[in-house]
Scaffold this motif. Sequence first.
Motif, mmCIF file in Angstrom:
data_model
loop_
_atom_site.group_PDB
_atom_site.id
_atom_site.type_symbol
_atom_site.label_atom_id
_atom_site.label_comp_id
_atom_site.label_asym_id
_atom_site.label_seq_id
_atom_site.Cartn_x
_atom_site.Cartn_y
_atom_site.Cartn_z
ATOM 1 N N VAL B 147 0.872 -1.296 -0.270
ATOM 2 C CA VAL B 147 -0.107 0.277 -0.441
ATOM 3 C C VAL B 147 0.787 1.260 0.249
ATOM 4 C CG1 VAL B 147 -1.681 1.268 0.968
ATOM 5 C CG2 VAL B 147 -1.514 -1.252 1.272
ATOM 6 N N LEU B 148 2.030 2.028 0.871
ATOM 7 C CA LEU B 148 2.610 2.634 0.579
ATOM 8 C C LEU B 148 3.329 2.671 -0.602
ATOM 9 C CD1 LEU B 148 4.250 1.552 4.557
ATOM 10 C CD2 LEU B 148 3.597 3.631 3.743
ATOM 11 N N ARG B 151 0.982 4.535 -3.040
ATOM 12 C CA ARG B 151 0.565 5.589 -2.398
ATOM 13 C C ARG B 151 2.040 6.407 -2.933
ATOM 14 N NH1 ARG B 151 -2.882 7.744 -2.851
ATOM 15 N NH2 ARG B 151 -2.559 9.583 -1.475
ATOM 16 N N ALA B 154 2.217 7.194 -6.191
ATOM 17 C CA ALA B 154 0.999 7.780 -6.662
ATOM 18 C C ALA B 154 1.642 9.416 -5.555
ATOM 19 C CB ALA B 154 -0.437 7.786 -6.168
ATOM 20 N N LEU B 155 2.411 9.825 -5.440
ATOM 21 C CA LEU B 155 2.718 11.691 -4.715
ATOM 22 C C LEU B 155 3.775 11.803 -5.479
ATOM 23 C CD1 LEU B 155 1.531 10.057 -0.934
ATOM 24 C CD2 LEU B 155 0.707 12.028 -2.226
ATOM 25 N N GLN B 188 -2.029 15.360 2.255
ATOM 26 C CA GLN B 188 -1.265 13.737 1.682
ATOM 27 C C GLN B 188 0.466 13.025 1.752
ATOM 28 O OE1 GLN B 188 -2.058 14.813 -2.667
ATOM 29 N NE2 GLN B 188 -4.298 14.589 -2.487
ATOM 30 N N THR B 191 0.171 12.315 5.355
ATOM 31 C CA THR B 191 -0.859 11.066 5.422
ATOM 32 C C THR B 191 0.581 10.375 5.329
ATOM 33 O OG1 THR B 191 -2.801 12.142 5.253
ATOM 34 C CG2 THR B 191 -2.331 10.017 4.806
ATOM 35 N N TYR B 192 0.957 10.413 4.298
ATOM 36 C CA TYR B 192 1.758 8.916 3.757
ATOM 37 C C TYR B 192 3.311 9.497 4.883
ATOM 38 C CZ TYR B 192 5.211 6.206 1.406
ATOM 39 O OH TYR B 192 6.983 5.426 1.249
ATOM 40 N N TYR B 229 -5.216 7.986 7.164
ATOM 41 C CA TYR B 229 -4.821 6.705 6.009
ATOM 42 C C TYR B 229 -5.216 5.777 6.448
ATOM 43 C CZ TYR B 229 -1.771 5.369 10.906
ATOM 44 O OH TYR B 229 -1.856 5.039 11.857
ATOM 45 N N PHE B 232 -6.218 3.499 2.914
ATOM 46 C CA PHE B 232 -5.889 3.329 2.168
ATOM 47 C C PHE B 232 -5.522 1.497 2.814
ATOM 48 C CE2 PHE B 232 -3.771 7.810 2.110
ATOM 49 C CZ PHE B 232 -4.746 8.112 0.946
#
Lengths: 129, 320
Positions: B147-148, B151, B154-155, B188, B191-192, B229, B232
């Motif tokens: 998941v990380l 993410r 995506a970032l 965002q 959050t990551y 988070y 996610f």
Amino acid sequence: MSDDHGHNVNYLLIFIFLCFCTLASAICDVLPIPKLAIMVLVLGIATAKALLVMLNFMHLRFEGRWKYVLLAPTTILAIGLPLALMPDVGLHYYMVDVPQAEAVITQHTDHDADEHGANEPAAPGKQDH
Amino acid sequence: MSNTQTAPTVKMGIPIPNSKLGMWLFLGTEIMFFTAFIGSYIVLRLGSDGWPTDPEVTHIRVWAGALNTFVLLSSSYLVVVAHEAMGKHDFKKALKYLCGTFVLACVFLGVKSVEYYGKFQHDILPGNIAETDEQAMLKANSEISGVLTIRLNALVSGDEQKEIKRSALVTEITELKASGEKTDRLAQLNTYIALETSAKALDDAVLAETISLHDYEEKLTAMKANESYGGFLSAKNLVGFPVVHDPHPIVYGNLFASIYFIMTGFHALHIVIGMILFALVIKERERLNEGWSEWVENCGLYWHFVDLVWIFLFPLLYII
């Protein structure tokens, strides 16, 4: 062509009986009886169903003695196989706590130690998995 | 002395058509093929104390197995009456019954697909099942790590390595903080980092063996409930499977899954082959005639055998 046509078999009755047997098997699953009794019951029902299908639907009831010539060797081999496997595989020689788990943990520990030095900011240890 | 040849009074060989003899010989090999699986399963199961049987763990549904048994029995009945109709030269009726068989075969595969979907959804797949507490926690950690990665990609766009992307992300956070702006982008990125920090704590605890499965589950539940988070972690992928599964070890789960899929998979393959055989007759439609009688009989024998296998698979896999 074989002589299978025209046998006076009530296929519908056999089918209904097979359905009842299936229902009985499903009911056995919820009966408050020992597991061993359930096993004997459902396998007994399955054998009865299999015999009904073979004898009537597959017409073995009406076939000549050739059926023994064809099926006996197969049946003997089929029964012999699990019996031959039983001493080797049936014995509980392997561990539930498999060594792979330890290996995975060790690999992760080593990998993290190499990858994230003391000055590295916080990061997940296994992002490459 | 006469050389005149007369017809032999005794017919040599087995008194059945060659095609039927061939089918029975083939079925003989098929009996051994499936007995190898069923026999191995019985032997392995007898040697494995604690084999998973709880439906909540294995996601085996007795109703689905019983329904499929009923479906196959019905199809077997239709085949036998189709063959009977062929013998009576009622080809229209035979065609109708054969179509019914084909439809029931589709229903069988449909129910099996629903069952397979459940297995994939809960990740009850050979090689994917944790069998110990440690494996369950490591697996969940690995899924969180996945998941990380998603993410992070995506970032931070680009094809760079994860470490480079992460450095870029940290640099961007520092720059945004220095500018004093409180943007969505900063939220965002933070959050990551928060998710990453929580995941790292879990990871370290598992590797240091300082956390029990119970505590791990509580922490994971708390992470999934996190406002920033949690979404996610509790999300599902495109086909509806959870991205992070609950960490539940299943002792002998991999062996169970291997046996389940190999037996039901090969059986389903036989169903598909049977459907092809029936489709070849059904496509004849009005042209169906006595010439197809042997074909229907042999396909019927094959189909009854497929039914026979399921008759044993149902109690062995679904009930016992």
